[in-house]
Design an enzyme around this catalytic site. Structure first.
Site, mmCIF file in Angstrom:
data_model
loop_
_atom_site.group_PDB
_atom_site.id
_atom_site.type_symbol
_atom_site.label_atom_id
_atom_site.label_comp_id
_atom_site.label_asym_id
_atom_site.label_seq_id
_atom_site.Cartn_x
_atom_site.Cartn_y
_atom_site.Cartn_z
ATOM 1 N N LYS A 152 -49.685 -6.205 11.177
ATOM 2 C CA LYS A 152 -49.513 -4.428 11.331
ATOM 3 C C LYS A 152 -51.226 -3.894 10.915
ATOM 4 O O LYS A 152 -51.584 -4.693 10.258
ATOM 5 C CB LYS A 152 -48.366 -4.147 10.428
ATOM 6 C CG LYS A 152 -47.104 -4.299 10.951
ATOM 7 C CD LYS A 152 -46.066 -3.866 10.171
ATOM 8 C CE LYS A 152 -44.579 -4.118 10.646
ATOM 9 N NZ LYS A 152 -43.535 -3.262 10.232
ATOM 10 N N TYR A 171 -39.956 -1.762 19.755
ATOM 11 C CA TYR A 171 -38.938 -0.941 18.774
ATOM 12 C C TYR A 171 -37.959 -0.178 19.223
ATOM 13 O O TYR A 171 -37.492 0.715 18.644
ATOM 14 C CB TYR A 171 -39.892 -0.327 17.647
ATOM 15 C CG TYR A 171 -40.590 -0.875 16.666
ATOM 16 C CD1 TYR A 171 -40.124 -1.831 15.896
ATOM 17 C CD2 TYR A 171 -42.238 -1.017 16.561
ATOM 18 C CE1 TYR A 171 -40.755 -2.401 14.816
ATOM 19 C CE2 TYR A 171 -43.037 -1.539 15.641
ATOM 20 C CZ TYR A 171 -42.168 -2.336 14.641
ATOM 21 O OH TYR A 171 -42.652 -3.002 13.845
ATOM 22 N N ASN A 197 -45.689 -2.585 5.663
ATOM 23 C CA ASN A 197 -45.482 -3.628 4.948
ATOM 24 C C ASN A 197 -46.035 -5.021 5.624
ATOM 25 O O ASN A 197 -45.520 -6.073 5.606
ATOM 26 C CB ASN A 197 -43.940 -3.883 4.780
ATOM 27 C CG ASN A 197 -43.347 -3.824 6.144
ATOM 28 O OD1 ASN A 197 -43.979 -3.685 7.332
ATOM 29 N ND2 ASN A 197 -42.048 -3.515 6.459
ATOM 30 N N HIS A 256 -44.590 -7.893 10.870
ATOM 31 C CA HIS A 256 -43.225 -8.118 11.450
ATOM 32 C C HIS A 256 -43.004 -9.436 11.860
ATOM 33 O O HIS A 256 -44.002 -10.276 12.124
ATOM 34 C CB HIS A 256 -43.495 -7.341 12.846
ATOM 35 C CG HIS A 256 -42.449 -7.752 13.740
ATOM 36 N ND1 HIS A 256 -41.271 -6.767 13.906
ATOM 37 C CD2 HIS A 256 -42.260 -8.597 14.968
ATOM 38 C CE1 HIS A 256 -40.476 -7.380 14.627
ATOM 39 N NE2 HIS A 256 -41.028 -8.483 15.502
ATOM 40 N N GLU A 292 -39.559 -10.310 22.377
ATOM 41 C CA GLU A 292 -40.839 -9.635 21.932
ATOM 42 C C GLU A 292 -41.930 -10.534 22.201
ATOM 43 O O GLU A 292 -43.080 -10.078 22.426
ATOM 44 C CB GLU A 292 -40.693 -9.944 20.097
ATOM 45 C CG GLU A 292 -39.794 -8.832 19.613
ATOM 46 C CD GLU A 292 -39.333 -9.026 18.401
ATOM 47 O OE1 GLU A 292 -39.831 -9.707 17.465
ATOM 48 O OE2 GLU A 292 -38.423 -8.169 17.702
HETATM 49 P P1 IDP Z 1 -37.874 -5.513 9.234
HETATM 50 O O1 IDP Z 1 -39.473 -5.129 9.778
HETATM 51 O O2 IDP Z 1 -37.870 -5.952 7.905
HETATM 52 O O3 IDP Z 1 -37.330 -6.195 10.269
HETATM 53 P P2 IDP Z 1 -36.699 -3.156 10.402
HETATM 54 O O4 IDP Z 1 -35.462 -2.559 9.831
HETATM 55 O O5 IDP Z 1 -36.678 -3.882 11.736
HETATM 56 O O6 IDP Z 1 -37.330 -3.879 9.299
HETATM 57 O O7 IDP Z 1 -37.620 -1.994 10.537
HETATM 58 C C1 IDP Z 1 -38.790 -1.998 11.426
HETATM 59 C C2 IDP Z 1 -40.008 -1.279 10.609
HETATM 60 O O8 IDP Z 1 -39.788 0.024 10.129
HETATM 61 C C3 IDP Z 1 -40.143 -1.902 9.191
HETATM 62 O O9 IDP Z 1 -40.888 -3.070 8.937
HETATM 63 C C4 IDP Z 1 -41.014 -0.599 8.256
HETATM 64 O O10 IDP Z 1 -42.360 -0.774 8.789
HETATM 65 C C5 IDP Z 1 -40.120 0.373 9.118
HETATM 66 N N1 IDP Z 1 -38.952 0.756 8.081
HETATM 67 C C6 IDP Z 1 -37.660 0.199 8.423
HETATM 68 N N2 IDP Z 1 -36.670 1.014 7.776
HETATM 69 C C7 IDP Z 1 -37.585 1.986 7.096
HETATM 70 C C8 IDP Z 1 -37.109 3.080 6.307
HETATM 71 O O11 IDP Z 1 -35.912 3.135 5.842
HETATM 72 N N3 IDP Z 1 -38.068 4.081 5.976
HETATM 73 C C9 IDP Z 1 -39.462 3.936 6.430
HETATM 74 N N4 IDP Z 1 -39.814 3.011 7.079
HETATM 75 C C10 IDP Z 1 -38.859 2.200 7.589
HETATM 76 MG MG MG Z 2 -37.167 -5.729 12.265
#
Ligand code: IDP
Ligand code: MG
Length: 139
Positions: free
Chosen positions: A11, A51, A118, A121, A132
């Site tokens: 990212k 997304y 984070n 992805h 994807e």
């Molecule tokens: P993942 O990347 O661990 O699969 P997902 O639930 O698919 O997590 O969410 C996609 C991305 O959206 C996350 O990696 C993070 O950057 C962001 N995200 C997910 N949940 C939250 C939240 O509750 N608050 C803020 N950002 C979030």
């Molecule tokens: Mg995800």
């Protein structure tokens, strides 16, 4: 189970912090093979597809803005159970609680932003991976 593929993104936070090599090194040391790779700055069209499952959630707009904020690196990694294996390597979504030893646990933390930054992805299922990979690399 036969060898599978997953879509991995470094990212914008990971690229800005110079962690592309670190992420690729971890993938390769684990024994997965990078079979395709490119750097791009994602536009809204591509991000909306990627997304789609998160549309309407409170973090959706900040997520779109963050993911378009700078270059990302997209890659395809291959290996037995690589989808599950890379998710394990990436660690929990919230980097504050992600286990030490994971990419997110070792390299990221809560920055107080509306969207969690984070580093990476990784696809979460064979169906997601196929969808994807097509978004970022075509057929
Ligand atoms: P993942 O990347 O661990 O699969 P997902 O639930 O698919 O997590 O969410 C996609 C991305 O959206 C996350 O990696 C993070 O950057 C962001 N995200 C997910 N949940 C939250 C939240 O509750 N608050 C803020 N950002 C979030
Ligand atoms: Mg995800």
């Amino acid at each position: 189970m036969s060898s599978e593929q997953t879509l991995i993104l470094v990212k914008p936070d990971g690229v800005k912090r110079g962690l592309v090599g670190e992420v690729i090194a971890r993938i390769e040391r684990k024994g997965y093979v990078v079979t395709n790779l490119k750097m791009l700055t994602a536009d809204r069209t591509i991000l909306a597809k990627h997304y789609a499952e998160h549309e309407g959630k409170p973090f959706y707009e900040p997520l779109m803005e963050f993911m378009a904020s700078g270059p990302i690196v997209a890659m395809v990694a291959q290996g037995e159970r690589v989808i599950e294996g890379f998710r394990k390597m990436a660690g929990a979504t919230d980097p504050t609680v992600a286990e030490a030893g994971t990419i997110r646990g070792d390299l990221a933390r809560d920055m107080g932003t509306k969207v969690v930054q984070n580093i990476v992805h990784g696809s979460d299922s064979p169906e997601s991976a196929a969808r994807e990979i097509k978004i970022f690399f075509g057929n």
